[in-house]
Design an enzyme around this catalytic site. Structure first.
Site, mmCIF file in Angstrom:
data_model
loop_
_atom_site.group_PDB
_atom_site.id
_atom_site.type_symbol
_atom_site.label_atom_id
_atom_site.label_comp_id
_atom_site.label_asym_id
_atom_site.label_seq_id
_atom_site.Cartn_x
_atom_site.Cartn_y
_atom_site.Cartn_z
ATOM 1 N N LYS A 1 41.875 61.147 28.189
ATOM 2 C CA LYS A 1 42.471 60.932 26.856
ATOM 3 C C LYS A 1 43.112 62.233 26.416
ATOM 4 O O LYS A 1 42.716 63.312 26.850
ATOM 5 C CB LYS A 1 41.391 60.506 25.877
ATOM 6 C CG LYS A 1 41.873 60.036 24.513
ATOM 7 C CD LYS A 1 42.506 58.653 24.548
ATOM 8 C CE LYS A 1 41.766 57.594 23.942
ATOM 9 N NZ LYS A 1 41.614 56.330 23.964
HETATM 10 N N1 GLU Z 1 44.244 53.666 24.074
HETATM 11 C C1 GLU Z 1 43.632 52.463 24.560
HETATM 12 C C2 GLU Z 1 42.143 52.626 24.612
HETATM 13 O O1 GLU Z 1 41.556 53.416 23.910
HETATM 14 C C3 GLU Z 1 44.257 51.983 25.862
HETATM 15 C C4 GLU Z 1 44.149 52.927 27.004
HETATM 16 C C5 GLU Z 1 44.944 52.515 28.241
HETATM 17 O O2 GLU Z 1 45.526 51.444 28.225
HETATM 18 O O3 GLU Z 1 44.960 53.302 29.183
HETATM 19 O O4 GLU Z 1 41.467 51.912 25.317
#
Ligand code: GLU
Length: 425
Positions: A110
């Site tokens: 992230k």
């Molecule tokens: N931001 C989304 C989450 O927290 C999607 C992450 C993704 O699709 O890689 O799951």
């Protein structure tokens, strides 16, 4: 999506608390626990961007790669004032558990930039996004680390990331790199239905919970915090179930109508207000501090982390909390909820539809296929229901709550990989 985070560093404490608790309940091998308690890589980049007035501003971007035992790092990029290294670490860990629980061949990552995108023009956001991508360089890649949208980041931004990344590669191989990012617009390799995947998954898991409780969602009252991508899609799908939306809160205000707010009408209204719910004519404005204590059956936090804490958990009337957001409940808040008998559909299960949709997009790109929306929605529903069942089974086997059970399912899959492969050298 604009509700302010209550405590800046709280999410890291939350995820570690949850992890340590699950490790104890499942009896996790202490050697593997050491590995999973640490993040593999923490990348911080500082990069200059030319603003519209010709001046240079230097931004700080983050990408934390927690674990890749099961496959490439996967997870979103957020643009928000609360982004810092601790937030990125916490959110990366949640992604590892989320992708593992969903049975995907991914690890967790992230990142993002600490900024409020509403303060910049579209052209500035494009340059910031492209320059951030350039600064990350080969720290991301379609088989290494695959970003996606998150708070305040959009399909358009994913298209800029993909284009920037591809443009730095040999033109002959350009198209091999389109899936360096998921959540792209449909015209640029994106998946039909990726926009609604998270909200849809939230409602699939609420329906699964209702089936498990032998009840129905018809006429159930629900309230939603955050009316961004997750909150608005979840509300639209709840409407299809016959549930009644009675209150919505975001950073602009809290709106309430005990007779029901039509999510479609509210969506159309927010399209004229840069996403803000305040001022919606068919509901009254109430004091934001009253939101969590409103009478309802289902509460869907779909904004930021650490919103439900020891300050407000006691006032909550809902029977179940469906975590559309990542980490919306602090450990102190959770212990109060558990004493009150309020159930929680944990984030790593409840909002997993988004990353599952991302996986389909990545597969579609890799295989040169184009999937129909019916295929996407059908597969997504099945996959979330499979995870839900695994969590119910683990909860009964370990006599524990859904969150701990979800962690146990997720961690076991990673533990098995380490047991089979060992640790190099
Ligand atoms: N931001 C989304 C989450 O927290 C999607 C992450 C993704 O699709 O890689 O799951």
């Amino acid at each position: 999506m604009k509700v302010e985070e209550k405590r800046k560093t709280g999410m890291y404490e939350s995820v570690m608390h949850q992890f340590n608790n699950a490790a104890e309940v499942m009896g996790l091998n202490p050697e593997i626990k050491k590995i999973l308690a640490a993040t593999n890589n923490e990348i911080v980049v500082h990069f200059p961007v030319k603003m519209d007035d010709g001046k240079i501003q230097v931004f700080t971007g983050y990408r934390v790669q927690h674990n890749n035992a099961l496959g490439p790092y996967k997870g979103g990029l957020r643009y928000h004032a609360t982004v810092d290294i601790d937030a990125a670490k916490a959110l990366a860990m949640w992604m590892t558990w989320k992708t593992s629980l969903a049975g995907l061949p991914y690890g967790g990552g992230k990142g993002g930039i600490q900024l409020d995108p509403s303060k910049y023009s579209t052209a500035e956001i494009e340059r910031i996004t492209r320059r951030f991508t350039h600064a990350l360089g080969d720290n991301i890649g379609p088989d290494y680390d695959i970003p996606a949208p998150d708070v305040n980041t959009t399909a358009q931004m994913m298209a800029w990331i993909s284009d920037t990344y591809m443009s730095t590669k040999n033109p002959l191989e350009r198209s091999r790199f389109a899936h360096v990012v998921t959540g792209k617009p449909v015209g640029s390799g994106g998946l039909e239905g990726r926009d609604r995947a998270t909200g849809f998954g939230v409602v699939v898991s609420i329906q699964a919970w209702a089936d498990w409780k032998k009840t129905t969602l018809k006429d159930k009252k629900y309230i939603v915090q955050g009316f961004g991508n997750v909150g608005h899609w979840a509300s639209l799908f709840m409407k299809e179930k016959g549930s009644i939306l009675t209150a919505v809160q975001d950073a602009s205000g809290t709106i309430y109508n005990p007779n029901g707010i039509d999510p479609q009408e509210l969506l159309e209204y927010t399209q004229t207000t840069k996403g803000n719910v305040a001022g919606f004519p068919k509901a009254e404005a109430i004091d934001p501090s009253l939101f969590f204590g409103l009478d309802c059956d289902i509460l869907i936090p779909a904004a930021l982390g650490n919103q439900i804490t020891d300050e407000n958990a006691d006032s909550i009337k809902a029977a179940v909390i469906a975590e559309g957001a990542n980490g919306p409940i602090s450990p102190e808040g959770e212990s109060i909820l558990s004493k009150k008998g309020i159930e929680i559909i944990p984030d790593i299960l409840c909002n997993s539809g988004g990353v599952i949709g991302s996986y389909y997009e990545w597969l579609q790109n890799k295989q040169g296929e184009i999937w129909s929306i019916e295929d996407v929605i059908g597969r997504l529903e099945k996959q979330v229901l499979t995870s839900f069942k695994k969590v119910v089974d683990a909860a009964s086997e370990y006599k524990t709550d859904f969150r701990t059970a979800a962690y146990i399912v997720a961690i076991k899959r990673i533990e098995l990989t380490y047991n089979q492969r060992g640790v190099f050298p």
